[in-house]
Scaffold this active site. Structure first.
Site, PDB file in Angstrom:
ATOM      1  N   GLU A  71       0.841  -1.199   0.000  1.00  0.00           N
ATOM      2  CA  GLU A  71       0.000   0.000   0.000  1.00  0.00           C
ATOM      3  C   GLU A  71       0.875   1.246   0.000  1.00  0.00           C
ATOM      4  O   GLU A  71       2.033   1.201   0.432  1.00  0.00           O
ATOM      5  CB  GLU A  71      -0.927  -0.058   1.243  1.00  0.00           C
ATOM      6  N   ASP A  72       0.312   2.342  -0.477  1.00  0.00           N
ATOM      7  CA  ASP A  72       1.077   3.602  -0.494  1.00  0.00           C
ATOM      8  C   ASP A  72       1.087   4.274   0.875  1.00  0.00           C
ATOM      9  O   ASP A  72       2.129   4.691   1.363  1.00  0.00           O
ATOM     10  CB  ASP A  72       0.547   4.558  -1.573  1.00  0.00           C
TER      11      ASP A  72
ATOM     12  N   ASP B  43      -3.597   5.981   6.541  1.00  0.00           N
ATOM     13  CA  ASP B  43      -3.987   7.258   7.140  1.00  0.00           C
ATOM     14  C   ASP B  43      -4.887   6.952   8.340  1.00  0.00           C
ATOM     15  O   ASP B  43      -4.388   6.626   9.414  1.00  0.00           O
ATOM     16  CB  ASP B  43      -4.680   8.079   6.048  1.00  0.00           C
TER      17      ASP B  43
ATOM     18  N   PHE C 172      -1.198  16.308   4.013  1.00  0.00           N
ATOM     19  CA  PHE C 172      -1.613  15.609   2.800  1.00  0.00           C
ATOM     20  C   PHE C 172      -0.452  15.631   1.809  1.00  0.00           C
ATOM     21  O   PHE C 172       0.036  16.691   1.437  1.00  0.00           O
ATOM     22  CB  PHE C 172      -2.857  16.246   2.188  1.00  0.00           C
TER      23      PHE C 172
ATOM     24  N   ARG D 167       0.952  12.107  -9.393  1.00  0.00           N
ATOM     25  CA  ARG D 167       1.496  10.772  -9.090  1.00  0.00           C
ATOM     26  C   ARG D 167       2.918  10.613  -9.615  1.00  0.00           C
ATOM     27  O   ARG D 167       3.678   9.778  -9.138  1.00  0.00           O
ATOM     28  CB  ARG D 167       0.624   9.680  -9.731  1.00  0.00           C
TER      29      ARG D 167
HETATM   30  P1  IMP Z   1      -7.306   5.621   5.114  1.00  0.00           P
HETATM   31  O1  IMP Z   1      -8.450   4.718   4.812  1.00  0.00           O
HETATM   32  O2  IMP Z   1      -7.764   6.879   5.822  1.00  0.00           O
HETATM   33  O3  IMP Z   1      -6.174   4.959   5.850  1.00  0.00           O
HETATM   34  O4  IMP Z   1      -6.772   6.154   3.738  1.00  0.00           O
HETATM   35  C1  IMP Z   1      -5.980   5.411   2.945  1.00  0.00           C
HETATM   36  C2  IMP Z   1      -6.033   5.869   1.497  1.00  0.00           C
HETATM   37  O5  IMP Z   1      -6.297   7.270   1.408  1.00  0.00           O
HETATM   38  C3  IMP Z   1      -4.697   5.660   0.862  1.00  0.00           C
HETATM   39  O6  IMP Z   1      -4.679   4.429   0.206  1.00  0.00           O
HETATM   40  C4  IMP Z   1      -4.598   6.815  -0.096  1.00  0.00           C
HETATM   41  O7  IMP Z   1      -5.149   6.447  -1.335  1.00  0.00           O
HETATM   42  C5  IMP Z   1      -5.428   7.896   0.498  1.00  0.00           C
HETATM   43  N1  IMP Z   1      -4.613   8.882   1.244  1.00  0.00           N
HETATM   44  C6  IMP Z   1      -4.519   9.036   2.585  1.00  0.00           C
HETATM   45  N2  IMP Z   1      -3.682  10.030   2.905  1.00  0.00           N
HETATM   46  C7  IMP Z   1      -3.217  10.510   1.748  1.00  0.00           C
HETATM   47  C8  IMP Z   1      -2.272  11.540   1.418  1.00  0.00           C
HETATM   48  O8  IMP Z   1      -1.678  12.250   2.258  1.00  0.00           O
HETATM   49  N3  IMP Z   1      -2.050  11.739   0.082  1.00  0.00           N
HETATM   50  C9  IMP Z   1      -2.653  11.001  -0.895  1.00  0.00           C
HETATM   51  N4  IMP Z   1      -3.529  10.032  -0.624  1.00  0.00           N
HETATM   52  C10 IMP Z   1      -3.809   9.780   0.674  1.00  0.00           C
HETATM   53 MG    MG Z   2      -4.314   4.107  -1.794  1.00  0.00          MG
END
Ligand code: IMP
Ligand code: MG
Length: 184
Positions: free
Chosen positions: A101-102, A105, A154, A167
């Protein structure tokens, strides 16, 4: 005006990313054997750049597959709704699975993915994420491999987008507030 002008600062430069990805691959190389023949599940779209660099340092046989998960709209705030838009090609029953995963959050997306894949009875399930924002976590996620813990900002670049752009930046950066404010 160049789109690079939209970047307020570079959080993780290209050379630091490159070195860390190599480190992570080293750790992953210690974890799996040839016989494991693990399946790396790349979470699209954000993780494709990371995966491409990571696997070129892996020294064991493995397979790659992709899932498309939607958790965000076009902005920077989680919608809280997680959906599978593209699923794995084949069964993972009895397979060793490594999710790539990237960024983690709130943890909502990964929590959903883990729960979903667990129901398919893999032999093992691990998580490798390039970035983690611990201060934002709402759901605790066991992370096996983490590239960088970053503050609550972000970020874009190295696969991560804002409204599908940026990207291609070779570094992890933060956008100027006025750019994020301009989003639809
Ligand atoms: P979560 O469900 O809140 O953990 O969010 C995860 C997903 O939100 C990641 O797979 C990203 O695609 C996107 N995301 C969360 N934070 C960022 C950020 O700082 N930049 C870009 N995408 C983000
Ligand atoms: Mg993602």
């Amino acid at each position: 005006m160049c789109f690079l002008d939209d970047v307020a600062k570079v959080l993780i430069p290209e050379d630091v990313l490159r070195a860390r990805v190599r480190d992570l691959a080293g750790q992953i190389n210690q974890t799996y054997t040839q016989e494991d023949f693990p399946l790396l599940v790349c979470i699209l779209k954000g993780a494709f750049v990371f995966l491409a660099d990571l696997i070129r340092h892996l020294n064991f046989r493995h397979e790659v597959d992709f899932m498309v998960i939607s958790s965000y709209g076009s902005g920077t705030v989680s919608s809280g709704v997680v959906r599978i838009l593209l699923d794995l090609e084949r069964s993972i029953e009895g397979r060793h699975v490594l999710i790539v995963e990237d960024i983690i959050d709130t943890g909502r997306t990964m929590s959903y993915i883990i729960r979903n894949l667990q129901t398919r009875h893999p032999a093992s399930l691990r998580v490798c994420t390039l970035l983690s924002k611990p201060s934002r976590r709402e759901i605790e996620i066991p992370l096996d491999f983490v590239g960088f813990e970053i503050p609550d900002e972000f970020v874009v670049g190295y696969g991560l987008d804002f409204a599908e752009a940026y990207r291609n930046l070779p570094f992890i950066g933060v956008l100027k507030p006025e750019v994020i404010g301009m989003a639809p």
